[in-house]
Scaffold this active site. Structure first.
Site, short mmCIF file in Angstrom:
data_model
loop_
_atom_site.label_atom_id
_atom_site.label_comp_id
_atom_site.label_asym_id
_atom_site.label_seq_id
_atom_site.Cartn_x
_atom_site.Cartn_y
_atom_site.Cartn_z
N ASP A 309 0.84 -1.19 0.00
CA ASP A 309 0.00 0.00 0.00
C ASP A 309 0.88 1.24 0.00
O ASP A 309 2.10 1.16 -0.08
CB ASP A 309 -0.93 -0.03 1.22
CG ASP A 309 -2.14 0.86 1.04
OD1 ASP A 309 -2.18 1.58 0.03
OD2 ASP A 309 -3.03 0.83 1.89
N THR A 311 2.86 4.81 1.09
CA THR A 311 3.89 5.08 2.09
C THR A 311 3.26 5.34 3.44
O THR A 311 2.31 6.09 3.56
CB THR A 311 4.73 6.30 1.66
OG1 THR A 311 5.31 6.02 0.40
CG2 THR A 311 5.81 6.60 2.67
#
Length: 381
Positions: A309, A311
């Site tokens: 996913d 940062t």
């Protein structure tokens, strides 16, 4: 105003009158504070029961009790396998639980509330019903509430609804805990706290423990099930043969029974499977990977694609400026402009924090007017 039952939910109080110390204490006494029983994993008791009360341990425990009843304690050394079988899984799960508990404590950020004595930073557990909570860009909404006033206020509810586009939240908008402030700032009044808040209810449903699927363990349990059924007739025939066939006393008959039955249990298969998984967990641990349950090793071996996913979810929540590319402007002017942009933010987000770290103590240009960053505009000035 709160509901008579004091359930932690209530109608929105009129206006923005902050709570007094007496009103805050009264709500704490009624249990209307944002206190949630944190549960990051199974309890120690549940971990012990899951690893100790297994089929193979049950078989060995019955055999151990029989042999101890004869008084031949040395013959019961196979009972140590019960401890080994239990400890291998328990040690890993307890280690994972303690790590998750520490991470849960580290992730708590204070909340800013407006009370009769002024604005103060308090732990999220100290937020009470009807508190006026202040939030700005980058903050997480700690409790449910209704917006009292807002300035360019946008809310990211993607964690709750899956909708990636921020929502423009004006006065009267109903906020849900667990969402993030994407832009602007606002003050809202808490309408649901603790276990009655949306994020707490959602987390409670999602955190119910489900035993992980393991084809290896399922196959071993199936073998042990057949072995258990086979042990009954074998045990009866053995004891009958010992007592009536060889005229042995009951103690020697029981010893013969245990000696015949124990080798039928595929302990080596169970133990080696657990040891192999434990070795995999140790190797992953050396690479800073946390494994909550041993069968996760088996699941990892079946993975073909890993999806990551954005940062901050699987990576460190922070950024650094790698380089600045000038476009026909002197370097000193760039540093001054970046310093002005960064220092103009009352509460810098991760991007602004990286810029401020990069410019350090560089002199800044004078700021006359500023425009807050918005995800819709995708710029700030």
């Amino acid at each position: 105003m709160t509901d008579p039952a004091g359930s932690g939910t209530g109608s929105v109080a009129v206006g923005r009158a902050p709570l007094t110390a007496a009103e805050v204490a009264e709500r704490h006494a009624r249990g209307e504070a944002n206190v949630i029983a944190a549960r990051t994993s199974r309890s120690f008791g549940e971990i012990f029961r899951a690893n100790a009360f297994t089929r193979v341990n049950g078989i060995y425990l019955v055999m151990l009790l029989l042999i101890l009843g004869t008084g031949y304690f040395i013959d019961g050394l196979f009972g140590l396998l019960i401890i080994v079988n239990s400890v291998v899984g328990m040690v890993q799960e307890v280690r994972a639980k303690r790590t998750l508990d520490r991470l849960a404590l580290l992730s708590k950020a204070p909340a800013r509330v407006e009370r009769a004595t002024g604005v103060a930073e308090v732990d999220v557990e100290q937020v009470v019903l009807d508190d006026v909570v202040l939030v700005a860009a980058g903050d997480q909404i700690p409790v449910d509430g209704v917006v009292l006033d807002a300035t360019g206020f946008e809310v990211d509810e993607s964690l709750l609804t899956g909708e990636s586009e921020p929502v423009l939240a004006g006065v009267g908008y109903e906020l849900k805990s667990g969402s993030f402030v994407a832009a602007g700032s606002a003050a809202f009044r808490a309408t649901a706290v603790g276990e009655h808040a949306f994020a707490a209810r959602l987390a409670k449903e999602a955190s119910e423990f489900r035993k992980p699927s393991s084809q290896l363990r399922a196959g071993i349990d199936q073998i042990l099930k057949y072995v258990t059924w086979a042990l009954i007739p074998v045990g009866v025939l053995t004891i009958v043969n010992q007592i009536w066939g060889h005229a042995e006393d009951w103690r020697n008959a029981v010893r013969g029974l245990v000696a015949a039955v124990v080798p039928m249990v595929p302990e080596g298969l169970v133990l080696m499977t657990s040891v192999a998984m434990a070795v995999g967990v140790i190797r992953l641990g050396r690479r800073n990977c946390l494994v909550q349950d041993l069968p996760a090793i088996e699941q990892l071996a079946r993975v073909d694609v890993v999806c990551t996913d954005k940062t901050g979810t699987l990576t460190e929540d922070g950024m650094r400026v790698g380089s600045v590319e000038p476009l026909g402007v002197a370097d000193d002017r760039i540093e001054a402009a970046l310093a002005a942009i960064g220092r103009a933010e009352g509460k810098p987000n991760a991007s602004m924090a990286a810029i401020l770290e990069h410019v350090g103590t560089a002199p800044a240009l004078a700021v006359q007017t500023s425009v807050a960053f918005s995800s819709a505009r995708k710029w700030a000035a």
